[in-house]
Design a protein around this motif. Structure first.
Motif, PDB file in Angstrom:
ATOM      1  N   THR A 100      -7.371   0.511  -0.638  1.00 33.55           N
ATOM      2  CA  THR A 100      -7.354  -0.809  -1.267  1.00 33.55           C
ATOM      3  C   THR A 100      -8.600  -1.004  -2.126  1.00 33.55           C
ATOM      4  O   THR A 100      -8.527  -1.520  -3.249  1.00 33.55           O
ATOM      5  N   ALA A 101      -9.751  -0.591  -1.591  1.00 33.72           N
ATOM      6  CA  ALA A 101     -10.998  -0.749  -2.348  1.00 33.72           C
ATOM      7  C   ALA A 101     -10.962   0.059  -3.642  1.00 33.72           C
ATOM      8  O   ALA A 101     -11.381  -0.413  -4.702  1.00 33.72           O
ATOM      9  N   ALA A 102     -10.416   1.285  -3.562  1.00 35.90           N
ATOM     10  CA  ALA A 102     -10.365   2.140  -4.753  1.00 35.90           C
ATOM     11  C   ALA A 102      -9.466   1.523  -5.824  1.00 35.90           C
ATOM     12  O   ALA A 102      -9.817   1.492  -7.008  1.00 35.90           O
ATOM     13  N   VAL A 103      -8.314   1.002  -5.391  1.00 43.15           N
ATOM     14  CA  VAL A 103      -7.397   0.371  -6.337  1.00 43.15           C
ATOM     15  C   VAL A 103      -8.055  -0.870  -6.959  1.00 43.15           C
ATOM     16  O   VAL A 103      -7.968  -1.099  -8.172  1.00 43.15           O
ATOM     17  N   GLY A 250       6.534  12.848  -3.419  1.00 47.71           N
ATOM     18  CA  GLY A 250       7.076  11.792  -4.286  1.00 47.71           C
ATOM     19  C   GLY A 250       5.987  10.976  -4.939  1.00 47.71           C
ATOM     20  O   GLY A 250       4.802  11.101  -4.626  1.00 47.71           O
ATOM     21  N   LEU A 251       6.434  10.156  -5.875  1.00 49.05           N
ATOM     22  CA  LEU A 251       5.493   9.354  -6.659  1.00 49.05           C
ATOM     23  C   LEU A 251       5.418   7.949  -6.071  1.00 49.05           C
ATOM     24  O   LEU A 251       6.400   7.439  -5.538  1.00 49.05           O
ATOM     25  N   PRO A 252       4.246   7.330  -6.154  1.00 48.06           N
ATOM     26  CA  PRO A 252       4.130   5.957  -5.652  1.00 48.06           C
ATOM     27  C   PRO A 252       4.880   5.018  -6.594  1.00 48.06           C
ATOM     28  O   PRO A 252       4.833   5.194  -7.807  1.00 48.06           O
ATOM     29  N   ALA A 253       5.587   4.035  -6.039  1.00 49.85           N
ATOM     30  CA  ALA A 253       6.235   3.039  -6.900  1.00 49.85           C
ATOM     31  C   ALA A 253       5.146   2.175  -7.522  1.00 49.85           C
ATOM     32  O   ALA A 253       4.231   1.740  -6.820  1.00 49.85           O
ATOM     33  N   PRO A 254       5.208   1.957  -8.840  1.00 46.35           N
ATOM     34  CA  PRO A 254       4.202   1.085  -9.455  1.00 46.35           C
ATOM     35  C   PRO A 254       4.240  -0.285  -8.787  1.00 46.35           C
ATOM     36  O   PRO A 254       5.318  -0.830  -8.555  1.00 46.35           O
ATOM     37  N   LYS A 255       3.097  -0.818  -8.420  1.00 47.77           N
ATOM     38  CA  LYS A 255       3.086  -2.160  -7.835  1.00 47.77           C
ATOM     39  C   LYS A 255       1.785  -2.867  -8.203  1.00 47.77           C
ATOM     40  O   LYS A 255       0.734  -2.238  -8.383  1.00 47.77           O
ATOM     41  N   LEU A 256       1.881  -4.179  -8.345  1.00 48.65           N
ATOM     42  CA  LEU A 256       0.679  -4.953  -8.644  1.00 48.65           C
ATOM     43  C   LEU A 256      -0.232  -4.927  -7.430  1.00 48.65           C
ATOM     44  O   LEU A 256       0.210  -5.198  -6.318  1.00 48.65           O
ATOM     45  N   PRO A 257      -1.502  -4.579  -7.618  1.00 48.95           N
ATOM     46  CA  PRO A 257      -2.409  -4.514  -6.473  1.00 48.95           C
ATOM     47  C   PRO A 257      -2.652  -5.913  -5.906  1.00 48.95           C
ATOM     48  O   PRO A 257      -2.632  -6.905  -6.632  1.00 48.95           O
ATOM     49  N   ILE A 311      -6.175  -0.003 -15.596  1.00 50.60           N
ATOM     50  CA  ILE A 311      -5.189  -0.913 -15.014  1.00 50.60           C
ATOM     51  C   ILE A 311      -3.944  -0.112 -14.615  1.00 50.60           C
ATOM     52  O   ILE A 311      -3.375  -0.313 -13.537  1.00 50.60           O
ATOM     53  N   ALA A 312      -3.577   0.843 -15.480  1.00 50.06           N
ATOM     54  CA  ALA A 312      -2.445   1.715 -15.145  1.00 50.06           C
ATOM     55  C   ALA A 312      -2.732   2.488 -13.864  1.00 50.06           C
ATOM     56  O   ALA A 312      -1.851   2.675 -13.017  1.00 50.06           O
ATOM     57  N   SER A 313      -3.975   2.917 -13.702  1.00 55.20           N
ATOM     58  CA  SER A 313      -4.339   3.643 -12.493  1.00 55.20           C
ATOM     59  C   SER A 313      -4.209   2.727 -11.268  1.00 55.20           C
ATOM     60  O   SER A 313      -3.710   3.150 -10.220  1.00 55.20           O
ATOM     61  N   ALA A 314      -4.632   1.462 -11.429  1.00 48.68           N
ATOM     62  CA  ALA A 314      -4.565   0.520 -10.309  1.00 48.68           C
ATOM     63  C   ALA A 314      -3.123   0.272  -9.893  1.00 48.68           C
ATOM     64  O   ALA A 314      -2.815   0.234  -8.697  1.00 48.68           O
ATOM     65  N   ILE A 315      -2.199   0.128 -10.857  1.00 49.46           N
ATOM     66  CA  ILE A 315      -0.823  -0.173 -10.450  1.00 49.46           C
ATOM     67  C   ILE A 315      -0.086   1.066  -9.960  1.00 49.46           C
ATOM     68  O   ILE A 315       0.976   0.958  -9.377  1.00 49.46           O
ATOM     69  N   SER A 316      -0.695   2.280 -10.175  1.00 53.18           N
ATOM     70  CA  SER A 316      -0.052   3.458  -9.590  1.00 53.18           C
ATOM     71  C   SER A 316      -0.859   3.978  -8.399  1.00 53.18           C
ATOM     72  O   SER A 316      -0.878   5.176  -8.162  1.00 53.18           O
TER      73      SER A 316
END
Lengths: 568, 568
Positions: A100-103, A250-257, A311-316
């Motif tokens: 969570t902190a990294a995101v 698998g890939l993480p689903a994009p989500k708003l942090p 921001i793209a990194s945060a949502i992935s």
């Protein structure tokens, strides 16, 4: 109104896209993908995060930068120095809290960069002087290499300063796992050899240039493959070799942090430093590469590009990213023509994340540490330390402080103390400006320094030329200099400040001029000004200084002396 | 080797001491003592300390400064702004812990000032620009006055920001003690009247100048006497009027303060800010007064004098002190000739501490608050805010930030944000230096800006004059400017940087020149330098830049153009 393409460079470069550019970009993408897989895993581990986070941070961010960034060849993703800074910022958290902190860090960094870009604050990066940046990167390289030694020796130590790491290693020296050490040291030697020699060896045995190049780039992934095979074949996990372990497929689903304000308050300062360092590193790489092809990059738009990437990194579910030096050079050398190469790289990493992750469970951590060590040693640049030392002791002291504080107290105090010290040293240098008492060259209207030329002077008139803008840091120096001159020359009736080189008089210096004028009047001396530049004069006219000023402001120094001599 | 007298100014001024100076000094001492007794009590209360601490801080420190300080008339002791800063630094402690913290703060401040004096670091004070200092003092004045309202209204509130104080007062408005308010408001009105009018009224009814002056200065002590009599006669303590209460009689025995490293770690930063602000305030008072009598003060020795005063305060159970504006002016106006006046003042305060303290038990706190309010309102200077606003928006923004942050978040964040903002704004201003493309004035060897003069140019040679030193904050601007010029002028073969106004090239800028030269070479353009100043050239010769530089360094611009035209 700016054109929309200046905010969306993709509209610009995608226009001329054709089969030829496509081929070049695809080849570059393959090479960069091969290089990026082990690096992403390794840097995530360096940041104290599960390895798959590195892969997640190497997909969407690349696409976001390709849309918004101005460099044609910059390769964005997890990089060594930013990973170390992330590790330091999130070190107090564990498990999912660390994720969570990294995101949050990536999200904050994204918004900070975006905001700086929109407000055109790119100039803030100028406050990082070259010696501070270069000292910081050298120190970070050493710190990163040292931090990886624990994985190479197969011991467990804590702490993130050089002293902690070294004393930790020393105290654990009896617990070394020899198999881990053999794998790790072997990987370091192989990677180091392949970086220095592999290409020329391959060419010597007849492999053509491009293939030799691809094979050399593949050395890290080859190391990964070999060490996985070794651990699997000999079941080294049971011999105490630390492995990467199961990675979610698998890939993480994009989500708003999730936004946690307590966390934001703690992470905002590190996020700012990460953004600044990341931006500076990225822009200098991008500018170097752009100049080679007569392309231009736009620093304020780069802020927007890097902001979007974070921001793209945060949502992935990723962590802070920036443009990396090594991978951008590889991308450029491999012939990438447009940011489409980065989009293809992102697709490559996505496919790898989907298909390859099950294979990585038996990867020894020592292999990833070896990858990191060999990669960061190129950051360590003692020659530039020596060069700065030779050139300027003052620049060197800022550099030395940055290096020592970074090694001794960590990355954040290191950057901050370096920046503060270079500001202070700069102000100190300009706080003692050059000033010269001047006199008239006989039979001319020219005035020169009385210490260097035979000039005419008048005992009752003293003319002082000021060779610097007057501002808060040097106003006291001016006050003292005038006080000394007046104490030495008892017969002065008029003191003329000659200002052809004064580009600015700030509010502090106006206050000083008032005080000087007042004090001189008490002593029966009148202050005058001459050769004040137009813009400076316009500004002075807005103050009470000129209203209360009993002296004159002369356009030319010759006029000043002629007028005052008649009065005297 | 410096002479011993430069470290001990007392050896200097005591030489010519005679009966005449003694008389002047004694009279000044009486007036300052009368003024200082209520002020010392009041400022100690402002700092959150028992009132006697203010008296203790007004004895030994004055003697220490008389021995080591260079000003003849500066009056040292507790002052308003430093008391507020002390209150903010020790607010988390109560009872004897607060006393220990105050003593530690004085000790730390003493050592910081002493160290700065010995290392000649007085120039650090130059980083406080005039708008920041003046904004900070205005905001502190407002904050101090507001903080005293609770004693005037007889209510109890907490918090030390403007919002806390005002909302606290509002919520307590029902609990006002009307007798306290009458005493407090009456004192404020009387003190304010006596400051503005008493002297001229007394002179109008025939009192001579000097007596009128002494009586006016005695107004605060008169207020103290009258309100003590009122509370005693009508037993107002039982009516809810807060009194000072029992004060220990006698003087504290000098003792070395206990050193607690935990406390030092917490208090070191506030101690540094207190030292800095105290030093700046004190030096500007001392310089103003010294200039009136053609005396000089030595800032680095002032640091030693103030350092000694604070250490003296620490060993006499006091708190941080510095030179105060109001009392120094009184001392000067009353005719003080030498620091002996301060020694006599110290003796006066010592006698008062021994004899008068029993009388102070019935002194209402409202009286002391009234003294503070009237004293600090002279610190509030909105005219200077308006002046700075008119003169420079950039200076004003630093000032406004200082005022708002001080009022909203407290004294320490206020100073720090003001200093940082003025540094950043200054760098921003110098980060875009003036540069001009120049050409040759026909038939002369002079070169001028092509935009302002009719000059000769050559399509293959571009000459750029740089009107500022090159350093880290403006190097990128130079890089971008050159990039733009090159993009616009496709036929350039030679680019000459003309450097007559470049006083310094720092290590960052050398790096930039290398990069610029390299990029230009890639484009088939050769970089040259001309008119480089001697010291700058000496320094460049120590670098690899000139070794690898393929261009020429011309002594004069005319020579540059002549040589390059032949080549082209």
């Amino acid at each position: 109104m700016k054109k929309i393409t200046s905010y969306l460079p993709i509209l610009e470069w995608s226009k001329g896209y054709n089969r030829l550019t496509l081929t070049s970009d695809l080849i570059a993408a393959v090479i960069v993908t091969i290089m990026l897989i082990p690096q992403s895993l390794a840097y995530a581990m360096l940041a104290g995060l599960p390895p798959e986070i590195g892969l997640y941070a190497s997909i969407l961010p690349l696409i976001a930068y390709a849309i918004f960034g101005t460099s044609r060849t910059l390769a964005v993703g997890p990089v060594a120095v930013v990973s170390l800074m992330t590790a330091s910022a999130i070190s107090q958290y564990g498990g999912t809290d660390a994720l969570t902190a990294a995101v949050t860090l990536a999200l904050l960094s994204g918004f900070i960069l975006l905001l700086m870009g929109i407000l055109k604050l790119g100039f803030i990066a100028n406050f990082l002087s070259q010696p501070v940046i270069s000292g910081f990167i050298t120190a970070s390289g050493l710190l990163i290499a040292a931090s990886q030694l624990k994985n190479i020796f197969g011991v467990s130590i804590h702490g993130d300063t050089m002293i902690d790491i070294m004393s930790g290693l020393w105290s654990q020296i009896h617990a070394v796992n020899w198999i881990t050490l053999a794998l790790g040291a072997g990987s370091v030697v192989f990677l180091y050899f392949s970086r220095l020699r592999l290409k020329s060896c391959l060419q010597a045995i007849g492999v053509n240039g491009r293939s030799a190049d691809i094979l050399t780039r593949a050395a890290p992934i080859l190391t990964v493959a070999i060490t996985i095979w070794l651990t699997t074949a000999f079941d080294l996990g049971n011999e105490g070799v630390s492995l990467v372990g199961a990675i979610p497929q698998g890939l993480p689903a994009p989500k708003l942090p999730m936004v946690d304000f307590e966390l934001i308050k703690i992470l905002i300062a590190p996020a700012f430093l990460i953004s600044l360092i990341g931006f500076v590193e990225s822009v200098s790489v991008a500018e170097t590469l752009a100049a080679k092809r007569r392309q231009r990059i736009v620093p304020d738009q780069e802020l927007i590009g890097l902001g979007a990437a974070n921001i793209a990194s945060a949502i992935s579910s990723g962590y802070p990213v920036t443009g990396g030096f090594a991978r951008s050079v590889v991308n450029y050398d491999a012939g990438a023509e447009t940011p489409a190469a980065s989009i293809f790289t992102a697709l490559g990493i996505a496919v790898a994340t989907l298909l390859l992750t099950p294979l990585l469970a038996n990867l020894p951590q020592a292999t990833l540490s070896a990858t990191i060590i060999v990669a960061v040693l190129s950051l360590v640049d003692f020659r530039s330390v020596a060069r700065v030392y030779k050139y300027s002791k003052s620049d060197f002291s800022a550099m030395a402080a940055t290096i020592l504080v970074t090694l001794g107290f960590g990355v954040e105090p290191g950057v901050v103390s370096g920046v503060l010290l270079s500001l202070i040293l700069h102000l100190y240098r300009t706080s003692k400006p050059h000033m010269a008492v001047i006199g008239q060259i006989p039979d001319t209207e020219h005035f020169r320094n009385i210490e260097r030329h035979d000039v005419l002077t008048d005992d009752s008139i003293l003319s002082l030329r000021i060779d610097e803008s007057l501002y808060f840091a040097n106003r006291r120096f001016l006050e003292n200099r005038i006080e000394e001159l007046v104490a030495k020359n008892a017969s002065i009736k008029h003191l003329v400040l000659v200002c052809p080189a004064v580009n600015l008089i700030d509010a502090s210096a106006v206050e000083s001029l008032e005080m000087i004028s007042h004090r001189l009047n008490n002593l029966g001396i009148q202050l005058h000004l001459s050769e004040v530049k137009g813009p400076v004069m316009d500004r002075l006219q807005r103050t009470d200084f000129l209203k209360n000023f009993k002296g004159s402001v002369f356009l030319r120094q010759y006029e000043a002396v002629m007028t005052l001599q008649k009065k005297a």
